[in-house]
Design an enzyme around this catalytic site. Sequence first.
Site, PDB file in Angstrom:
ATOM      1  N   PHE A 105     -58.937 -26.333 -62.940  1.00 48.85           N
ATOM      2  CA  PHE A 105     -59.731 -26.279 -64.170  1.00 48.85           C
ATOM      3  C   PHE A 105     -60.624 -27.505 -64.222  1.00 48.85           C
ATOM      4  CE2 PHE A 105     -59.434 -23.943 -68.363  1.00 48.85           C
ATOM      5  CZ  PHE A 105     -59.193 -22.696 -67.822  1.00 48.85           C
ATOM      6  N   GLN A 140     -66.672 -29.782 -79.140  1.00 50.01           N
ATOM      7  CA  GLN A 140     -66.838 -29.332 -77.753  1.00 50.01           C
ATOM      8  C   GLN A 140     -67.713 -28.084 -77.637  1.00 50.01           C
ATOM      9  OE1 GLN A 140     -63.368 -27.832 -75.105  1.00 50.01           O
ATOM     10  NE2 GLN A 140     -64.108 -29.725 -74.199  1.00 50.01           N
ATOM     11  N   HIS A 153     -68.654 -25.285 -74.846  1.00 51.06           N
ATOM     12  CA  HIS A 153     -68.193 -24.723 -73.575  1.00 51.06           C
ATOM     13  C   HIS A 153     -69.414 -24.185 -72.843  1.00 51.06           C
ATOM     14  CE1 HIS A 153     -66.061 -22.195 -70.749  1.00 51.06           C
ATOM     15  NE2 HIS A 153     -64.886 -22.597 -71.204  1.00 51.06           N
ATOM     16  N   LEU A 156     -66.298 -15.870 -75.111  1.00 50.19           N
ATOM     17  CA  LEU A 156     -66.051 -16.836 -74.048  1.00 50.19           C
ATOM     18  C   LEU A 156     -65.858 -16.161 -72.694  1.00 50.19           C
ATOM     19  CD1 LEU A 156     -65.311 -19.858 -73.346  1.00 50.19           C
ATOM     20  CD2 LEU A 156     -62.948 -19.088 -73.474  1.00 50.19           C
ATOM     21  N   GLU A 173     -63.245 -20.672 -68.307  1.00 49.55           N
ATOM     22  CA  GLU A 173     -63.468 -21.642 -67.237  1.00 49.55           C
ATOM     23  C   GLU A 173     -62.735 -21.216 -65.960  1.00 49.55           C
ATOM     24  OE1 GLU A 173     -63.812 -25.657 -68.686  1.00 49.55           O
ATOM     25  OE2 GLU A 173     -62.277 -26.274 -67.272  1.00 49.55           O
ATOM     26  N   ARG A 186     -66.519 -30.090 -69.367  1.00 44.39           N
ATOM     27  CA  ARG A 186     -67.373 -29.210 -70.170  1.00 44.39           C
ATOM     28  C   ARG A 186     -68.575 -29.917 -70.771  1.00 44.39           C
ATOM     29  NH1 ARG A 186     -62.401 -25.865 -73.020  1.00 44.39           N
ATOM     30  NH2 ARG A 186     -61.943 -24.717 -71.103  1.00 44.39           N
ATOM     31  N   HIS A 196     -67.032 -24.420 -79.041  1.00 40.31           N
ATOM     32  CA  HIS A 196     -65.767 -23.838 -78.583  1.00 40.31           C
ATOM     33  C   HIS A 196     -64.539 -24.471 -79.212  1.00 40.31           C
ATOM     34  CE1 HIS A 196     -62.920 -21.949 -75.945  1.00 40.31           C
ATOM     35  NE2 HIS A 196     -62.558 -23.077 -75.365  1.00 40.31           N
ATOM     36  N   ARG A 201     -62.116 -32.773 -74.692  1.00 37.80           N
ATOM     37  CA  ARG A 201     -60.839 -32.213 -74.247  1.00 37.80           C
ATOM     38  C   ARG A 201     -61.013 -31.537 -72.898  1.00 37.80           C
ATOM     39  NH1 ARG A 201     -58.557 -26.692 -74.491  1.00 37.80           N
ATOM     40  NH2 ARG A 201     -60.562 -26.040 -75.330  1.00 37.80           N
TER      41      ARG A 201
HETATM   42  C1  FAD Z   1     -61.883 -17.895 -77.063  1.00 38.43           C
HETATM   43  C2  FAD Z   1     -61.001 -19.096 -76.868  1.00 38.43           C
HETATM   44  C3  FAD Z   1     -60.363 -19.293 -75.654  1.00 38.43           C
HETATM   45  C4  FAD Z   1     -59.557 -20.430 -75.465  1.00 38.43           C
HETATM   46  N1  FAD Z   1     -58.933 -20.598 -74.258  1.00 38.43           N
HETATM   47  C5  FAD Z   1     -58.119 -21.664 -74.084  1.00 38.43           C
HETATM   48  C6  FAD Z   1     -57.394 -21.826 -72.873  1.00 38.43           C
HETATM   49  O1  FAD Z   1     -57.468 -21.015 -71.954  1.00 38.43           O
HETATM   50  N2  FAD Z   1     -56.603 -22.917 -72.761  1.00 38.43           N
HETATM   51  C7  FAD Z   1     -56.462 -23.843 -73.751  1.00 38.43           C
HETATM   52  O2  FAD Z   1     -55.709 -24.796 -73.594  1.00 38.43           O
HETATM   53  N3  FAD Z   1     -57.129 -23.685 -74.922  1.00 38.43           N
HETATM   54  C8  FAD Z   1     -57.938 -22.616 -75.101  1.00 38.43           C
HETATM   55  N4  FAD Z   1     -58.600 -22.483 -76.294  1.00 38.43           N
HETATM   56  C9  FAD Z   1     -58.293 -23.394 -77.392  1.00 38.43           C
HETATM   57  C10 FAD Z   1     -56.935 -23.022 -77.974  1.00 38.43           C
HETATM   58  O3  FAD Z   1     -56.729 -21.650 -77.853  1.00 38.43           O
HETATM   59  C11 FAD Z   1     -56.832 -23.399 -79.449  1.00 38.43           C
HETATM   60  O4  FAD Z   1     -57.176 -24.745 -79.620  1.00 38.43           O
HETATM   61  C12 FAD Z   1     -55.400 -23.193 -79.949  1.00 38.43           C
HETATM   62  O5  FAD Z   1     -54.947 -21.889 -79.657  1.00 38.43           O
HETATM   63  C13 FAD Z   1     -55.310 -23.442 -81.438  1.00 38.43           C
HETATM   64  O6  FAD Z   1     -54.025 -23.089 -81.881  1.00 38.43           O
HETATM   65  P1  FAD Z   1     -53.521 -23.488 -83.321  1.00 38.43           P
HETATM   66  O7  FAD Z   1     -52.109 -23.061 -83.408  1.00 38.43           O
HETATM   67  O8  FAD Z   1     -53.840 -24.909 -83.580  1.00 38.43           O
HETATM   68  O9  FAD Z   1     -54.442 -22.638 -84.312  1.00 38.43           O
HETATM   69  P2  FAD Z   1     -54.769 -21.076 -84.397  1.00 38.43           P
HETATM   70  O10 FAD Z   1     -54.219 -20.284 -83.298  1.00 38.43           O
HETATM   71  O11 FAD Z   1     -56.234 -21.006 -84.643  1.00 38.43           O
HETATM   72  O12 FAD Z   1     -54.000 -20.642 -85.706  1.00 38.43           O
HETATM   73  C14 FAD Z   1     -54.349 -21.112 -86.987  1.00 38.43           C
HETATM   74  C15 FAD Z   1     -53.420 -20.515 -88.005  1.00 38.43           C
HETATM   75  O13 FAD Z   1     -53.656 -21.111 -89.273  1.00 38.43           O
HETATM   76  C16 FAD Z   1     -53.691 -20.131 -90.269  1.00 38.43           C
HETATM   77  N5  FAD Z   1     -54.543 -20.617 -91.367  1.00 38.43           N
HETATM   78  C17 FAD Z   1     -55.756 -21.214 -91.287  1.00 38.43           C
HETATM   79  N6  FAD Z   1     -56.216 -21.494 -92.520  1.00 38.43           N
HETATM   80  C18 FAD Z   1     -55.270 -21.087 -93.400  1.00 38.43           C
HETATM   81  C19 FAD Z   1     -55.162 -21.099 -94.823  1.00 38.43           C
HETATM   82  N7  FAD Z   1     -56.145 -21.569 -95.612  1.00 38.43           N
HETATM   83  N8  FAD Z   1     -54.047 -20.580 -95.385  1.00 38.43           N
HETATM   84  C20 FAD Z   1     -53.055 -20.064 -94.606  1.00 38.43           C
HETATM   85  N9  FAD Z   1     -53.112 -20.025 -93.274  1.00 38.43           N
HETATM   86  C21 FAD Z   1     -54.203 -20.533 -92.675  1.00 38.43           C
HETATM   87  C22 FAD Z   1     -54.251 -18.902 -89.585  1.00 38.43           C
HETATM   88  O14 FAD Z   1     -53.848 -17.733 -90.258  1.00 38.43           O
HETATM   89  C23 FAD Z   1     -53.602 -19.010 -88.203  1.00 38.43           C
HETATM   90  O15 FAD Z   1     -52.336 -18.417 -88.207  1.00 38.43           O
HETATM   91  C24 FAD Z   1     -59.404 -21.360 -76.507  1.00 38.43           C
HETATM   92  C25 FAD Z   1     -60.030 -21.154 -77.724  1.00 38.43           C
HETATM   93  C26 FAD Z   1     -60.853 -20.053 -77.895  1.00 38.43           C
HETATM   94  C27 FAD Z   1     -61.574 -19.908 -79.204  1.00 38.43           C
END
Ligand code: FAD
Length: 569
Positions: free
Chosen positions: A117, A231, A233, A243, A246, A277, A345, A380
């Site tokens: 990566f 960031q 991408h 997306l 990568e 990135r 991203h 990142r």
């Molecule tokens: C398309 C895409 C591909 C990616 N691919 C990769 C990858 O291959 N490898 C990697 O390391 N990272 C990747 N990332 C980044 C990574 O996926 C995210 O940073 C990570 O999954 C975020 O997880 P999280 O648990 O912090 O938040 P999220 O998975 O975004 O979850 C947020 C949670 O908070 C809740 N929430 C938000 N606001 C409120 C509110 N006001 N009240 C109640 N609930 C709320 C939502 O309902 C949700 O359940 C990618 C990101 C994207 C967008």
Amino acid sequence: MEFESYDVLVVGGGLAGLRAAIAAVEANPRVKVGLVSKVYPMRSHTVSAEGGAAAALRPEDSYENHAFDTIKGSDYLADQDVVEAFVREAPVELIQMEHWGCPWTRDPDGKISARPFGGMTTWRTCFAADKTGFHMLHTVFQTSLKYDQIHRHDEAFVTKLLIEDSRCVGVIALDQRSGRFDAITAKSVILATGGLGRVYAFTTNGNICTGDGMALAYRSGVGLKDMEMVQFHPTGLPFTGILITEAVRGEGGYLTNSEGERFLKRYVPNKMELGPRDIISRAMVTEFEEGRGFEGPHGKYMHLDVRHLGEEAIDRKLPFMRELGREFVGIDIVHEPIPVRPVQHYMMGGVDADISSATPIPGLYAAGECANVGLNGGNRLGSNSLSECLVFGAAAGRAAAHYASSAKPVTTNPVDAMLWDEARRVETAYLEKTGGDERIGTIREEMQRDMDSGAGVFRTKEGLEKLTDQLGGLRERFERIKIEDSSRTFNTDLTAALELDFMLEVSQTIVASALAREESRGAHARRDFPERNDEKFLKHTIAYKTDTRPRLEYRDVRITNFKPQARTY
Ligand SMILES: Cc1cc2nc3c(=O)[nH]c(=O)nc-3n(C[C@H](O)[C@H](O)[C@H](O)COP(=O)(O)OP(=O)(O)OC[C@H]3O[C@@H](n4cnc5c(N)ncnc54)[C@H](O)[C@@H]3O)c2cc1C
């Protein structure tokens, strides 16, 4: 009045939130955990992660290498003690995922496969084909179901944190099914609300990534750290912003310009497509500006070419990418190059939290993309985020359970009053208001367009100042919005207004922090200050809320073993 009451309350059902909930129960089986999410957990943005999760699992790799890559990738803005703790925990967490049933892609000898990566010096990104986030989220979601101590509130939208005697004692949430406001109290609260990509027009982030948790913490007095570090991408599909992982470059894909040239040889000659990135995104924009991009109906783009990998490899390792090409561009990537351009991203910045995910407010923790524990600095590295959600989600769960075990019970009297005040606030500001003439969608689109042009891949003082005024104007107009839906059940007009309110708030911190950082570091590239300036800015920016513009403070970066050097690849 009786409220739903927990020891630990997690806000967010993504990877960080679910991992935190499980860790809290594992740390202390007597702990009662609540988990609130504005969408059903499997719809969290984590589900769309494609490429993989990083950990030094292979014998030729080492903690030190993973730490160095991460710190260099961060342009030396990462706190090095945090990185060192992270690289040690990441393998433990990925093996734990294996034991919980995550279907990792495997090598012929049965070991978990890894792929290269960007910015990583060796193969350390573990993956489940190109749907890694889906499988990881499923794994923690299923695991959470076996614990009776975890009680979920799905489709409940948190609008406010309850702060009593400077301590966080729960949240107020809108139950979207009934339209009722509930106070949910807890001895400790973990924010795991994900990113804020939707403040930009062109983003890979799902509609729900609106920075809610960052705004909630900010309004309660917690600082937001390094918000200028956004960031981009390099490879999003023009128009939709979907997306292209990568991993496509990790598996050997080439980026070419309109002259058919692998232009990265001019920018990251030793790494080429596997550069970080921030640098590749800047290289693409520079090529566009110098006339070497393709022109399409949705602006300029480059080619990402995987034709030389062959159909068998594409179908085995990148099947979802082939599907995306077919469905969203009408091409077969086995035979045609993929059009791509840089796209917002990920948010490196977030709620100011320490190595155990604790924020400065007692009882309040933050983990995952909404938090800034000091891991990612200015940029990142791809695949560190999923591992970060596990490592710091688990740390938050353990710390919050520990704090709850000795915290005083929450008294209901002030909570009653806070619930009443918050319900009245939302009702008068939105539901009962008459005479508004501004539409939510119009303000949101203008904000997103303005952020794209003023706080994108390259920034300038003039652009950021103009953006400050634009956001100020949008905030004034926001006061005159009209809510066109008056129903109580699933009023998405109301939640869109609440989200726009949060987005306007966090956008201001991005712009103020970017304007003040008069240097270029990681993803923050100032045309007027093109060099990194360690003397003045080897520091975190912390933005605090005031009645007017954010107030900024600076904090030294913690350096342990890796002296800042020039960052070349
Ligand atoms: C398309 C895409 C591909 C990616 N691919 C990769 C990858 O291959 N490898 C990697 O390391 N990272 C990747 N990332 C980044 C990574 O996926 C995210 O940073 C990570 O999954 C975020 O997880 P999280 O648990 O912090 O938040 P999220 O998975 O975004 O979850 C947020 C949670 O908070 C809740 N929430 C938000 N606001 C409120 C509110 N006001 N009240 C109640 N609930 C709320 C939502 O309902 C949700 O359940 C990618 C990101 C994207 C967008």
